[in-house]
Each structure stands twice: as structure tokens, then as C-alpha cells.
Design a protein around this motif. Sequence first.
Motif, PDB file in Angstrom:
ATOM      1  N   UNK A 376      53.003 -11.296   1.751  1.00  0.00           N
ATOM      2  CA  UNK A 376      52.252 -10.886   0.670  1.00  0.00           C
ATOM      3  C   UNK A 376      51.505  -9.577   1.125  1.00  0.00           C
ATOM      4  N   UNK A 377      51.294  -9.305   2.195  1.00  0.00           N
ATOM      5  CA  UNK A 377      50.409  -8.114   2.667  1.00  0.00           C
ATOM      6  C   UNK A 377      51.466  -7.253   3.636  1.00  0.00           C
ATOM      7  N   UNK A 378      51.029  -5.980   3.789  1.00  0.00           N
ATOM      8  CA  UNK A 378      51.690  -5.182   4.774  1.00  0.00           C
ATOM      9  C   UNK A 378      50.835  -5.060   6.005  1.00  0.00           C
ATOM     10  N   UNK A 379      50.063  -6.289   6.287  1.00  0.00           N
ATOM     11  CA  UNK A 379      49.397  -6.221   7.707  1.00  0.00           C
ATOM     12  C   UNK A 379      50.420  -6.059   8.965  1.00  0.00           C
ATOM     13  N   UNK A 380      51.372  -6.652   8.820  1.00  0.00           N
ATOM     14  CA  UNK A 380      52.343  -6.507   9.745  1.00  0.00           C
ATOM     15  C   UNK A 380      53.957  -5.967   9.234  1.00  0.00           C
ATOM     16  N   UNK A 381      54.419  -5.216   9.974  1.00  0.00           N
ATOM     17  CA  UNK A 381      54.219  -4.657  11.341  1.00  0.00           C
ATOM     18  C   UNK A 381      53.149  -3.625  11.190  1.00  0.00           C
ATOM     19  N   UNK A 382      52.254  -3.642  12.147  1.00  0.00           N
ATOM     20  CA  UNK A 382      51.279  -2.418  12.179  1.00  0.00           C
ATOM     21  C   UNK A 382      51.704  -1.100  11.954  1.00  0.00           C
ATOM     22  N   UNK A 383      50.996  -0.643  10.544  1.00  0.00           N
ATOM     23  CA  UNK A 383      51.502   0.758  10.205  1.00  0.00           C
ATOM     24  C   UNK A 383      53.049   0.750   9.964  1.00  0.00           C
ATOM     25  N   UNK A 384      53.539  -0.284   9.657  1.00  0.00           N
ATOM     26  CA  UNK A 384      54.933  -0.412   9.323  1.00  0.00           C
ATOM     27  C   UNK A 384      55.813   0.311  10.120  1.00  0.00           C
ATOM     28  N   UNK A 385      55.656   0.152  11.430  1.00  0.00           N
ATOM     29  CA  UNK A 385      56.253   0.728  12.657  1.00  0.00           C
ATOM     30  C   UNK A 385      57.729   0.733  12.645  1.00  0.00           C
ATOM     31  N   UNK A 386      58.120  -0.574  12.161  1.00  0.00           N
ATOM     32  CA  UNK A 386      59.601  -0.934  12.166  1.00  0.00           C
ATOM     33  C   UNK A 386      60.316  -0.747  10.954  1.00  0.00           C
ATOM     34  N   UNK A 387      59.334  -0.083   9.928  1.00  0.00           N
ATOM     35  CA  UNK A 387      60.272   0.307   8.636  1.00  0.00           C
ATOM     36  C   UNK A 387      60.747  -1.074   7.871  1.00  0.00           C
ATOM     37  N   UNK A 388      59.721  -2.127   7.783  1.00  0.00           N
ATOM     38  CA  UNK A 388      60.290  -3.156   7.148  1.00  0.00           C
ATOM     39  C   UNK A 388      60.387  -2.846   5.559  1.00  0.00           C
ATOM     40  N   UNK A 389      61.267  -3.165   4.744  1.00  0.00           N
ATOM     41  CA  UNK A 389      61.435  -2.705   3.385  1.00  0.00           C
ATOM     42  C   UNK A 389      60.670  -3.769   2.628  1.00  0.00           C
ATOM     43  N   UNK A 390      60.349  -3.364   1.246  1.00  0.00           N
ATOM     44  CA  UNK A 390      60.020  -4.148   0.251  1.00  0.00           C
ATOM     45  C   UNK A 390      60.830  -5.416  -0.065  1.00  0.00           C
ATOM     46  N   UNK A 391      62.207  -5.057   0.020  1.00  0.00           N
ATOM     47  CA  UNK A 391      63.178  -6.200  -0.421  1.00  0.00           C
ATOM     48  C   UNK A 391      62.896  -7.284   0.887  1.00  0.00           C
ATOM     49  N   UNK A 392      62.972  -6.878   2.230  1.00  0.00           N
ATOM     50  CA  UNK A 392      62.696  -7.949   3.290  1.00  0.00           C
ATOM     51  C   UNK A 392      61.360  -8.627   3.020  1.00  0.00           C
ATOM     52  N   UNK A 393      60.338  -8.017   2.447  1.00  0.00           N
ATOM     53  CA  UNK A 393      59.062  -8.637   2.479  1.00  0.00           C
ATOM     54  C   UNK A 393      59.342  -9.633   0.967  1.00  0.00           C
ATOM     55  N   UNK A 394      59.820  -9.287   0.209  1.00  0.00           N
ATOM     56  CA  UNK A 394      60.353 -10.127  -0.992  1.00  0.00           C
ATOM     57  C   UNK A 394      61.038 -11.465  -0.619  1.00  0.00           C
ATOM     58  N   UNK A 395      61.727 -11.201   0.487  1.00  0.00           N
ATOM     59  CA  UNK A 395      62.577 -12.259   1.004  1.00  0.00           C
ATOM     60  C   UNK A 395      62.062 -13.032   1.874  1.00  0.00           C
ATOM     61  N   UNK A 396      60.926 -12.823   2.679  1.00  0.00           N
ATOM     62  CA  UNK A 396      59.932 -13.651   3.389  1.00  0.00           C
ATOM     63  C   UNK A 396      59.069 -14.538   2.337  1.00  0.00           C
ATOM     64  N   UNK A 397      58.596 -13.837   1.076  1.00  0.00           N
ATOM     65  CA  UNK A 397      57.857 -14.554   0.450  1.00  0.00           C
ATOM     66  C   UNK A 397      58.772 -15.580  -0.443  1.00  0.00           C
ATOM     67  N   UNK A 398      59.908 -15.280  -0.931  1.00  0.00           N
ATOM     68  CA  UNK A 398      60.835 -16.402  -1.546  1.00  0.00           C
ATOM     69  C   UNK A 398      61.317 -17.318  -0.623  1.00  0.00           C
ATOM     70  N   UNK A 399      61.349 -17.172   0.868  1.00  0.00           N
ATOM     71  CA  UNK A 399      61.861 -18.325   1.618  1.00  0.00           C
ATOM     72  C   UNK A 399      60.693 -19.363   1.788  1.00  0.00           C
ATOM     73  N   UNK A 400      59.489 -18.494   2.085  1.00  0.00           N
ATOM     74  CA  UNK A 400      58.402 -19.533   2.223  1.00  0.00           C
ATOM     75  C   UNK A 400      57.841 -20.509   0.957  1.00  0.00           C
ATOM     76  N   UNK A 401      57.996 -19.861  -0.122  1.00  0.00           N
ATOM     77  CA  UNK A 401      57.616 -20.706  -1.143  1.00  0.00           C
ATOM     78  C   UNK A 401      58.555 -21.722  -1.437  1.00  0.00           C
ATOM     79  N   UNK A 402      60.029 -21.478  -1.183  1.00  0.00           N
ATOM     80  CA  UNK A 402      60.853 -22.391  -1.747  1.00  0.00           C
ATOM     81  C   UNK A 402      61.057 -23.374  -0.559  1.00  0.00           C
ATOM     82  N   UNK A 403      60.687 -23.117   0.615  1.00  0.00           N
ATOM     83  CA  UNK A 403      60.968 -23.995   1.486  1.00  0.00           C
ATOM     84  C   UNK A 403      59.708 -24.896   1.829  1.00  0.00           C
TER      85      UNK A 403
END
Length: 404
Positions: A376-403
Amino acid sequence: MNDFALIWEWLSFAVRWVHVVTAIAWIGSSFYFIALDLGLVQRPGLPKGAHGEEWQVHGGGFYHIQKYLVAPASLPEHLTWFKWESYSTWLSGFALLAIVYYAGADLYLIDRNVLDVSAPAAILISIASIGLGWLLYDALCRSSLGKSDTALMLVLYLVLVAMSWGYTQLFTGRAAFLHMGAFTATIMTANVFLIIIPNQKIVVADLKAGRKPDPRLGQQAKQRSLHNNYLTLPVIFLMLSNHYPLAFGTQFNWVIASLVFLIGMLIRHYFNTVHARQGNPHWTWAVSAILFVVIMWLSTAPQVLTGERRASAAEERFVASAHFPAVRNTVLGRCAMCHAAEPGFEGIGTAPKGVELETDADIAAHAREIYLQAGLSHAMPPGNLTAMTEDERRLLVTWFKEAR
């Protein structure tokens, strides 16, 4: 805004903020009055009944304060009672305990390798231990042992050590430390609510009615106030202990908690002595430093293996999700270089907040935090040092909400 987890997180934030604000108000006023009381000076010419006075300068003004052990001959219509700072701190602290540890009992409160109980049972144990702690403390103070401040303090310290050990046999290390804080803070607030303020009100009522107040009321209130004085600094550490996994997440966490009480009391003793103009006991800092080094050593001492943590039903659902393989790859690629038993990111020696994300069980156990912090937020990774993409963030949201 219908996402319950997000709403709950903001509720936790709001109550935590209230708790910190009220704690600052309570501890701040406590520190001030302790320093004031110890710094009072008896001078010729004081009004009848005055025990001492103090002149202070602050904010461009001069303050002349006088203390009466009982009360002056005539009382003003309005008296300021310092009590709501204490009450508000305890109420907000208990609300935070309920929001974080009771509502999230399976994650934060229960360690099934320590004690395999249901969430309702763990909550009942928590509440009962806090209440019984006050009853035991109050009984000791009212016993013949209470006639000696030194003997009473030694016995009370042994009680705190026993409780530190006991809580680690009931809950997670993090919850054990927070419960020691709640246990101690309950004693402190109950002292104010049930002893100090009621005794003062009886004294005021007696004076207004022309009766001579019972001196034992003042002695009892002073003893309880002394205990609150020495418990203040350990409570601050325990309130913030969830930020220090090296303290609560180790085999000797109960010993560390016991030493924290000693360090806090030593530092408090130093300031009490200085404020009373009775010397400058630098030895207290030296002993505190030695004890802190011992704590550092204990935090990294070899641990006894206790077996793998048993997963809850909710965690099993997260692992069984069709999205989990992709989530695992995302977390291992974007998060695990820091959140690991041996972090690979330069400058990080231990996993932040003790959160390790190297196994399926780790990821499932921290699903909610992953969802909130990196989905939901960009708090992690700090400063997005590992270049997490928006698609990956949406995946995390979908996974949590469905499970969930």
C-alpha cells in the motif's frame, strides 16, 4: 476507505501518538516535581508550616515556589491536581496493547513454541497478570516489609525479575517486554489513582473540616511516589523496546529486562542525588555502562534451539495462495538482502526490527507488514533502493487481500 487493515494501522498510529504525548506529559511533570522537591531549601523567614522553598528562572520569568508538608492555614479555592497525565498514559497504553497485541495475538502475542494457547486464553493471561501484579505489589507495601524502604525495594526488584522470566515463558519476546512495561506502568498509575491522590484528598478534606490529618497518609503516598520515581526510566525503555529486537529476541531476554531495571534505577539515583545537592555519584554511570556491556554480550550469546515456529491457519492460507510463488520471488529479491539472519546489505548487521524474510514461513508470518509497508505504501524498501516496481507492489496487495 474500506480496507480494514489500513484503517486499523491508522488507529494504531493515532493511539500510539496519544500514548507518547501523554507519557511525555506525565514523565515530564514527574521529573520536574522530583527535582523541585529534592532541591527545596529551608531558609529563615518561611511562612508557618512551609517545609522549604526554591527560586527558579525559566522563559524570562522568576518563579518562587514553597512546599507545605501538610497544607497552609488557608487553602485557595482552586488546586491543580497532577493526575490526568498518569491516567491518560495508562488508558492510551492499554488501548494500544489491545489494538496491537490482543487484536494481533497470533502474530505478536503468542509464540506456540513457548506456550501453545488460543488467542482468548493468551489475552486473559495478559490481563490477569497485569491485575494480579498490582495486588501483589500493594500487599507487599502494606505488609510489615513496607516499613523498610530498602528491604521493600529489594523484594520488589526480585518480583520484577521473576515477572521478566515469567512473561518470556508465556509470550513472544517482544510481547514479554511490552508486558513488563504494562505491568510496571499499571503499578505506577494505580499508585497515583488508588493511593497518592485519594490520600491527598483526605488530607485536604480534614484540613477544611478543621481536623488534624493522619500523618500515615502522607508517609504512604511518599513511599509510593518514591517507587514511581525509580521505575520511570525502565518503563520508558520497555515502552520503546519493540524497536530493539537484540534485546527482546534473544535467549536471555528476561535477564536483559532485569538489568534494564537496574540501569534505570541507577541513573535515577544519580539525578536524585544531584538534585538533592548531596554529591555527584559518577559511579552510577560507570556501573550502568558495565551493565550495558553485559546486555550487549547477552544479546549475541549462543541461543538454545527451540524448533521451528508453528504456522497459524492464516499463515498457511498465505503460503497456499496461487500468487505466493511470485510474492516469494519479489520478497527474496527486493527485501531479503536486509531482512535476513545475516544481512547482505552493507552497513546492516542485523535484520531491521528483527524481521527476517528468508523462508516461506517468514514471509507468511509478516504478510500484513509486507502488505502495508511495501504494497500500500512505499515505506519499504527504504528509498526504493532495490527498485521494487509498481507491478510488484500491486502483486503484494492482491496476494494479501485474496488470502487473508
